[in-house]
Design a protein around this motif. Structure first.
Motif, mmCIF file in Angstrom:
data_model
loop_
_atom_site.group_PDB
_atom_site.id
_atom_site.type_symbol
_atom_site.label_atom_id
_atom_site.label_comp_id
_atom_site.label_asym_id
_atom_site.label_seq_id
_atom_site.Cartn_x
_atom_site.Cartn_y
_atom_site.Cartn_z
ATOM 1 N N PRO A 109 -5.781 1.103 60.098
ATOM 2 C CA PRO A 109 -5.211 2.300 59.468
ATOM 3 C C PRO A 109 -6.063 2.902 58.739
ATOM 4 N N LEU A 110 -5.256 3.984 58.847
ATOM 5 C CA LEU A 110 -5.853 5.268 58.352
ATOM 6 C C LEU A 110 -4.607 5.920 57.337
ATOM 7 N N LEU A 111 -4.699 6.391 56.482
ATOM 8 C CA LEU A 111 -4.008 6.604 55.211
ATOM 9 C C LEU A 111 -4.147 8.710 54.903
ATOM 10 N N SER A 112 -3.207 8.782 54.528
ATOM 11 C CA SER A 112 -3.548 10.397 54.621
ATOM 12 C C SER A 112 -2.540 10.522 52.603
ATOM 13 N N ASP A 113 -3.765 11.241 52.216
ATOM 14 C CA ASP A 113 -4.149 11.569 50.837
ATOM 15 C C ASP A 113 -3.664 13.177 50.328
ATOM 16 N N ARG A 114 -2.504 13.631 50.970
ATOM 17 C CA ARG A 114 -2.603 15.081 51.135
ATOM 18 C C ARG A 114 -2.190 15.707 49.082
ATOM 19 N N THR A 115 -1.501 14.288 48.644
ATOM 20 C CA THR A 115 -1.228 14.692 47.191
ATOM 21 C C THR A 115 -2.394 14.478 46.809
ATOM 22 N N GLN A 116 -4.227 14.010 47.115
ATOM 23 C CA GLN A 116 -4.564 13.837 45.996
ATOM 24 C C GLN A 116 -4.909 12.646 45.093
ATOM 25 N N GLU A 117 -3.904 11.828 45.232
ATOM 26 C CA GLU A 117 -3.720 11.076 43.849
ATOM 27 C C GLU A 117 -4.629 9.980 43.798
ATOM 28 N N VAL A 118 -4.833 9.445 45.628
ATOM 29 C CA VAL A 118 -5.512 8.018 45.190
ATOM 30 C C VAL A 118 -7.176 8.722 45.203
ATOM 31 N N SER A 119 -7.838 9.644 45.702
ATOM 32 C CA SER A 119 -8.373 9.946 45.541
ATOM 33 C C SER A 119 -8.926 10.981 43.661
ATOM 34 N N LYS A 120 -8.157 11.145 43.184
ATOM 35 C CA LYS A 120 -7.801 11.583 41.610
ATOM 36 C C LYS A 120 -8.493 9.952 41.055
ATOM 37 N N ARG A 121 -7.294 8.694 41.086
ATOM 38 C CA ARG A 121 -7.589 7.812 40.711
ATOM 39 C C ARG A 121 -8.797 7.400 40.803
ATOM 40 N N TYR A 122 -9.838 7.135 41.834
ATOM 41 C CA TYR A 122 -10.828 6.747 42.209
ATOM 42 C C TYR A 122 -11.993 7.146 41.895
ATOM 43 N N GLY A 123 -11.608 8.531 41.499
ATOM 44 C CA GLY A 123 -12.763 9.384 41.346
ATOM 45 C C GLY A 123 -13.941 9.815 41.549
ATOM 46 N N ILE A 124 -13.535 10.343 43.080
ATOM 47 C CA ILE A 124 -13.761 10.557 44.251
ATOM 48 C C ILE A 124 -13.478 12.424 44.319
ATOM 49 N N SER A 171 -8.046 9.561 53.479
ATOM 50 C CA SER A 171 -8.820 10.783 53.403
ATOM 51 C C SER A 171 -7.355 12.090 53.236
ATOM 52 N N THR A 172 -7.790 13.018 52.567
ATOM 53 C CA THR A 172 -6.957 14.301 52.744
ATOM 54 C C THR A 172 -6.997 15.253 53.443
ATOM 55 N N ASP A 173 -6.628 15.052 54.352
ATOM 56 C CA ASP A 173 -6.389 15.229 55.430
ATOM 57 C C ASP A 173 -5.319 14.555 56.035
ATOM 58 N N SER A 174 -4.353 15.547 56.730
ATOM 59 C CA SER A 174 -2.964 14.526 56.899
ATOM 60 C C SER A 174 -2.867 14.219 58.371
ATOM 61 N N ILE A 175 -1.676 13.497 58.301
ATOM 62 C CA ILE A 175 -1.489 12.458 58.732
ATOM 63 C C ILE A 175 -1.382 12.933 60.850
ATOM 64 N N TYR A 176 -1.333 14.347 60.710
ATOM 65 C CA TYR A 176 -1.967 14.786 61.472
ATOM 66 C C TYR A 176 -2.783 15.074 61.973
ATOM 67 N N SER A 177 -3.797 15.656 61.147
ATOM 68 C CA SER A 177 -5.476 15.353 61.712
ATOM 69 C C SER A 177 -5.704 14.107 62.202
ATOM 70 N N HIS A 178 -5.103 12.979 61.440
ATOM 71 C CA HIS A 178 -5.850 11.544 62.274
ATOM 72 C C HIS A 178 -5.042 10.929 63.485
ATOM 73 N N LYS A 179 -4.297 12.188 63.873
ATOM 74 C CA LYS A 179 -3.572 11.665 65.101
ATOM 75 C C LYS A 179 -4.840 12.661 66.063
ATOM 76 N N ILE A 180 -4.756 13.677 65.946
ATOM 77 C CA ILE A 180 -5.043 14.333 66.817
ATOM 78 C C ILE A 180 -6.761 14.065 67.213
ATOM 79 N N PHE A 181 -7.887 13.556 65.604
ATOM 80 C CA PHE A 181 -9.489 12.731 65.585
ATOM 81 C C PHE A 181 -9.095 11.448 66.269
ATOM 82 N N THR A 182 -7.867 10.643 66.331
ATOM 83 C CA THR A 182 -7.552 9.981 66.921
ATOM 84 C C THR A 182 -7.673 9.672 68.494
ATOM 85 N N GLN A 183 -7.344 10.411 68.575
ATOM 86 C CA GLN A 183 -6.440 10.976 70.048
ATOM 87 C C GLN A 183 -8.064 11.149 71.383
#
Length: 118
Positions: A27-42, A4-16
């Motif tokens: 695994p939850l991965l952070s796409d803060r740069t939005q590069e993965v989301s751009k490449r997948y067209g979403i 997701s484009t959320d930060s690793i800190y958001s993921h940590k709070i979410f899972t807690q």
């Protein structure tokens, strides 16, 4: 994995703190740069968020299926699992799976000669 484009800190709070987040065992991965989301067209660049999307990627790294849900609609995990099971069935048997197929159901032969026969 989930990205997701959320930060690793958001993921940590979410899972807690979230009852559903506490159940996550992948695994939850952070796409803060939005590069993965751009490449997948979403990526909705105007809104600055990624659409809810699911990609089924085979062991060779090929996208076999992808689903993009509208922002207000959640995913149907049962259907995603059925798609994966159907792909695994196809790899094992060479047969296709019709609409409504579930594990244990028979598969169907594929090809132009069989169009309209099922």
């Amino acid at each position: 994995m989930a990205i997701s484009t959320d930060s690793i800190y958001s993921h940590k709070i979410f899972t807690q703190t979230s009852p559903s987040g506490k159940k996550i065992n992948y695994p939850l991965l952070s796409d803060r740069t939005q590069e993965v989301s751009k490449r997948y067209g979403i990526l909705n660049e105007k809104g600055g968020f990624a659409y809810r999307a699911t990609f089924v990627i085979d062991p060779e790294g090929n996208i076999q299926a992808f689903l993009v849900n509208p922002q207000p609609v959640g995913r149907n995990i049962a259907e995603i699992i059925r798609i994966i099971q159907g792909l695994q069935f196809n790899r094992k048997t060479g047969l296709g799976v019709p609409a409504g197929w579930n594990p244990g159901d028979p598969g169907i032969k594929m090809g132009w000669a069989y169009v309209g026969k099922y």
